[in-house]
Design an enzyme around this catalytic site. Structure first.
Site, PDB file in Angstrom:
ATOM      1  N   LYS A  52       0.827  -1.203   0.000  1.00 61.23           N
ATOM      2  CA  LYS A  52       0.000   0.000   0.000  1.00 61.23           C
ATOM      3  C   LYS A  52       0.871   1.267   0.000  1.00 61.23           C
ATOM      4  O   LYS A  52       2.070   1.194   0.293  1.00 61.23           O
ATOM      5  CB  LYS A  52      -0.937  -0.029   1.200  1.00 61.23           C
ATOM      6  CG  LYS A  52      -0.239  -0.171   2.510  1.00 61.23           C
ATOM      7  CD  LYS A  52      -1.201  -0.696   3.568  1.00 61.23           C
ATOM      8  CE  LYS A  52      -0.507  -0.650   4.911  1.00 61.23           C
ATOM      9  NZ  LYS A  52      -1.250  -1.335   5.959  1.00 61.23           N
ATOM     10  N   ARG A 150     -11.327  -0.955  13.630  1.00 66.71           N
ATOM     11  CA  ARG A 150     -11.437  -0.181  12.377  1.00 66.71           C
ATOM     12  C   ARG A 150     -12.523  -0.829  11.524  1.00 66.71           C
ATOM     13  O   ARG A 150     -13.646  -0.339  11.486  1.00 66.71           O
ATOM     14  CB  ARG A 150     -10.096  -0.141  11.633  1.00 66.71           C
ATOM     15  CG  ARG A 150      -9.011   0.631  12.371  1.00 66.71           C
ATOM     16  CD  ARG A 150      -7.799   0.926  11.500  1.00 66.71           C
ATOM     17  NE  ARG A 150      -7.263  -0.271  10.843  1.00 66.71           N
ATOM     18  CZ  ARG A 150      -6.048  -0.356  10.314  1.00 66.71           C
ATOM     19  NH1 ARG A 150      -5.235   0.685  10.365  1.00 66.71           N
ATOM     20  NH2 ARG A 150      -5.633  -1.458   9.737  1.00 66.71           N
ATOM     21  N   TYR A 279      11.859  31.637   4.420  1.00 64.50           N
ATOM     22  CA  TYR A 279      10.606  32.254   4.876  1.00 64.50           C
ATOM     23  C   TYR A 279      10.645  32.487   6.378  1.00 64.50           C
ATOM     24  O   TYR A 279      11.047  31.615   7.137  1.00 64.50           O
ATOM     25  CB  TYR A 279       9.412  31.347   4.550  1.00 64.50           C
ATOM     26  CG  TYR A 279       9.111  31.252   3.086  1.00 64.50           C
ATOM     27  CD1 TYR A 279       8.665  32.370   2.367  1.00 64.50           C
ATOM     28  CD2 TYR A 279       9.260  30.046   2.415  1.00 64.50           C
ATOM     29  CE1 TYR A 279       8.373  32.278   1.020  1.00 64.50           C
ATOM     30  CE2 TYR A 279       8.960  29.945   1.062  1.00 64.50           C
ATOM     31  CZ  TYR A 279       8.524  31.067   0.368  1.00 64.50           C
ATOM     32  OH  TYR A 279       8.240  30.968  -0.950  1.00 64.50           O
ATOM     33  N   MET A 327       8.881  24.729   0.011  1.00 67.77           N
ATOM     34  CA  MET A 327       8.163  23.698  -0.736  1.00 67.77           C
ATOM     35  C   MET A 327       9.111  22.896  -1.632  1.00 67.77           C
ATOM     36  O   MET A 327       8.978  21.683  -1.748  1.00 67.77           O
ATOM     37  CB  MET A 327       7.060  24.343  -1.590  1.00 67.77           C
ATOM     38  CG  MET A 327       6.116  23.341  -2.215  1.00 67.77           C
ATOM     39  SD  MET A 327       4.926  24.120  -3.322  1.00 67.77           S
ATOM     40  CE  MET A 327       3.940  25.066  -2.189  1.00 67.77           C
TER      41      MET A 327
END
Ligand SMILES: *Cc1c(COP(=O)(O)O)cnc(C)c1O
Length: 389
Positions: A52, A150, A279, A327
């Site tokens: 997965k 679940r 930033y 990013m």
């Protein structure tokens, strides 16, 4: 298909081809080694590699085809689309979708020959009615909940669930399974309690002479620590990729990490004293500082939460990432050393004698190795290397 690839000439990553140099290198020899170590450890139990989330970041399709070559018995994925893609790319061995399903997905499972997880009587009815309409038999594994809460029928209601499944004409019950919530812990009390609940269900199956060939419950933690739970098949995920599920888990099988995340220096500069990086200007040079820029960032899965903690390897040496992770770019302080455009940067994995592990990166990011591996974005190309044929 597993011939050695010459990294320098690979079109996706060669520094000379004019494309972005950030990529993931997957060592298939290490995957094979891990698979064989697990196989030795579990003896006669079948193996279902769990693929997965893009095979834990290693690349879904290539890894599935590789496990098929290695004669894996089954493949496990999380969602229907992953299973369909594997069928379209030539995977012929059994594939199960381990997650919950909706009734309207059943025709696609049947069309692509995928094994369905049946997690309630209602789902069994939906599967039966779709299979009857198409005049086929649906292959299902019954999901029993022994403590994860679940999906799945609670272990204390499993008898009626199993009886119902065997009454359905268009359903073949090939397997029954459960999942551990605490198999990676050093204290196995909870895992043993879950296993005892599952064993009770298996005793009922035996007593009533229901034939279910594949009974399975073990994930990586249980494969390492609870050999009595191997049953007919085991479902290794993270250890196949060479990473242990947690620091607490006993390392009873030796595995090797298969993934190296690499990039290259694209810029060198000296940051003048009292000037800031990135930033928010969260890092300021106390003195003139030699630094390089590397084209990777949180958009690739290099978590922003690692800002002011992460390190990278250049020329076999560790250097700190400075400023806030952007990013698409990071800035690295190289101290008094030199680094040049095109020099290799290792973000995760080994370079010369130095290594950054998924566990270490997970600590920087405040998460677990699973999340580090599965978050390396698909915009990062995967390249496969192997000496094995
Ligand atoms: C993810 C998963 C696994 C594999 O888990 P690991 O801890 O990576 O070994 C096994 N079974 C199921 C049902 C899963 O969802």
């Amino acid at each position: 298909m597993t011939n050695k690839i010459n990294i320098e000439n690979h079109p996706l990553i060669s520094a000379n081809e004019g494309v972005r140099p950030t990529y993931v290198e997957v060592n298939l020899d290490n995957i094979k080694y891990n698979f064989e170590q697990i196989k030795r450890h579990v003896g006669s139990a079948k193996i279902m590699p769990v693929l997965k989330a893009n095979a834990y970041g290693h690349g879904l399709v290539r890894l599935a085809l590789f496990f098929q070559e290695l004669k894996a018995d089954y493949l496990g994925v999380a969602v229907l689309e992953e299973g369909i893609l594997l069928r379209e790319k030539g995977v012929e061995i059994p594939v199960i979708v381990l997650g919950g399903i909706l009734g309207n997905q059943v025709p696609k499972f049947l069309k692509y020959g995928l094994t369905i997880t049946a997690s309630s009587i209602e789902k069994l009815e939906q599967i039966q009615s779709a299979a009857e309409k198409l005049k086929v038999k649906a292959k299902v594994h019954l999901k029993v909940d022994t403590g994860m809460e679940r999906i799945g029928v609670h272990y204390y209601n499993a008898e009626n669930f199993i009886r119902t499944a065997f009454k359905m004409k268009n359903i073949e019950v090939e397997g029954i399974f459960s999942h551990f919530a605490n198999s990676t812990a050093s204290d196995l009390t909870d895992a043993k309690r879950q296993f005892a609940r599952f064993e009770k269900v298996l005793e009922f199956i035996e007593k009533e002479k229901f034939e279910i060939p594949l009974k399975h419950i073990s994930n990586s933690g249980a494969i390492l620590q609870l050999p009595q739970a191997n049953l007919d098949m085991v479902r290794p995920g993270i250890i196949l990729y060479g990473v242990y599920p947690s620091g607490e888990t006993r390392k009873t099988i030796s595995v090797k990490p298969a993934l190296t995340w690499k990039s290259r220096v694209v810029y060198f500069k000296v940051i003048t004293k009292e000037h800031s990086v990135g930033y928010g200007s969260t890092w300021t040079a106390k003195e003139n500082t030699r630094a390089v820029t590397v084209p990777v960032g949180y958009g690739d899965g290099y978590f922003r939460s690692m800002s002011h903690k992460a390190q990278v390897l250049i020329n076999g040496k560790r250097y700190p990432v400075i400023g806030t992770i952007s990013m698409d770019q990071i800035v690295v302080n190289i101290g008094n050393d030199s680094a040049y455009n095109n020099d290799e940067v290792v973000l995760l994995g080994k370079q010369k004698n130095a290594e950054i592990t998924a566990e270490e990166m997970a600590r920087w990011a405040g998460t677990i190795p699973y999340e580090i591996l599965t978050n390396i974005n698909t915009r990062v190309p995967r390249v496969y290397i192997s000496e094995w044929k």
